[in-house]
Scaffold this motif. Structure first.
Motif, short mmCIF file in Angstrom:
data_model
loop_
_atom_site.label_atom_id
_atom_site.label_comp_id
_atom_site.label_asym_id
_atom_site.label_seq_id
_atom_site.Cartn_x
_atom_site.Cartn_y
_atom_site.Cartn_z
N ASN A 99 0.82 -1.35 0.01
CA ASN A 99 -0.09 0.02 0.22
C ASN A 99 1.51 1.73 -0.41
OD1 ASN A 99 -2.18 1.07 -0.02
ND2 ASN A 99 -2.62 1.22 2.26
N GLY A 100 0.61 2.11 -0.67
CA GLY A 100 1.25 2.98 -1.09
C GLY A 100 2.57 3.13 -1.85
N SER A 101 2.64 2.44 -2.33
CA SER A 101 3.30 1.98 -3.93
C SER A 101 3.04 2.48 -5.21
CB SER A 101 4.30 0.34 -4.12
OG SER A 101 3.62 -0.17 -4.06
N GLU A 102 4.06 3.20 -6.09
CA GLU A 102 3.02 3.71 -7.37
C GLU A 102 2.38 2.34 -7.97
OE1 GLU A 102 4.41 5.76 -11.72
OE2 GLU A 102 5.93 5.33 -9.78
N GLU A 105 -0.99 2.30 -5.94
CA GLU A 105 -2.04 2.31 -6.25
C GLU A 105 -2.61 2.09 -7.73
OE1 GLU A 105 -3.28 3.78 -3.77
OE2 GLU A 105 -2.24 2.73 -2.33
#
Length: 138
Positions: A99-102, A105
């Motif tokens: 979660n939060g990685s390009e 997402e």
């Protein structure tokens, strides 16, 4: 003896006989079981192939029969360009850790399904799945 005592004695006798029979059958090992029974047993987890595990875990429900992707999940072809075996196993155990990685997402916004966590599954099974997924080319 009263009728109630007789019925209780019969019940306990039947129970004891069934218990002994069950224990006797339960201690039978696969090597002593008839061949017809041995062929009907499901393979142990250590014997399951990556392809079988992919089917059992329902990966094709979201990623398609050929794992080429659907509206629910992305294509799993070409994952070797993105993940090492260890990274893919870690992802399968806990997809939300990305979660939060390009990449995470983008996939989360594009597909309606949520990748389930397989952290309760045996690591060796996940490694077999990773081997299959990493071998799939575009």
């Amino acid at each position: 003896m009263t009728k109630a005592q007789i019925w209780i004695a019969v019940f306990l006798g039947v129970f004891l006989i069934l218990f002994v029979v069950q224990r006797t059958l339960k201690t039978e090992t696969p090597s002593t079981a008839p061949a017809s029974q041995m062929t009907m047993q499901a393979p142990a987890a250590s014997e399951a192939t990556g392809e079988n595990l992919i089917g059992e875990l329902g990966c094709v429900n979201c990623h398609g029969n050929d794992l080429g992707g659907t509206a629910m999940g992305p294509s799993l072809h070409g994952l070797a360009a993105v993940y090492s075996k260890e990274q893919l196993v870690a992802y399968l155990q806990n997809p939300a850790s990305q979660n939060g990685s390009e990449r995470y997402e983008i996939l989360k916004s594009k597909y309606s399904g949520a990748m389930p966590s397989f952290n309760s599954h045996d690591v060796h099974e996940l490694e077999k799945i990773a081997d299959v997924l990493l071998s799939i080319n575009n």
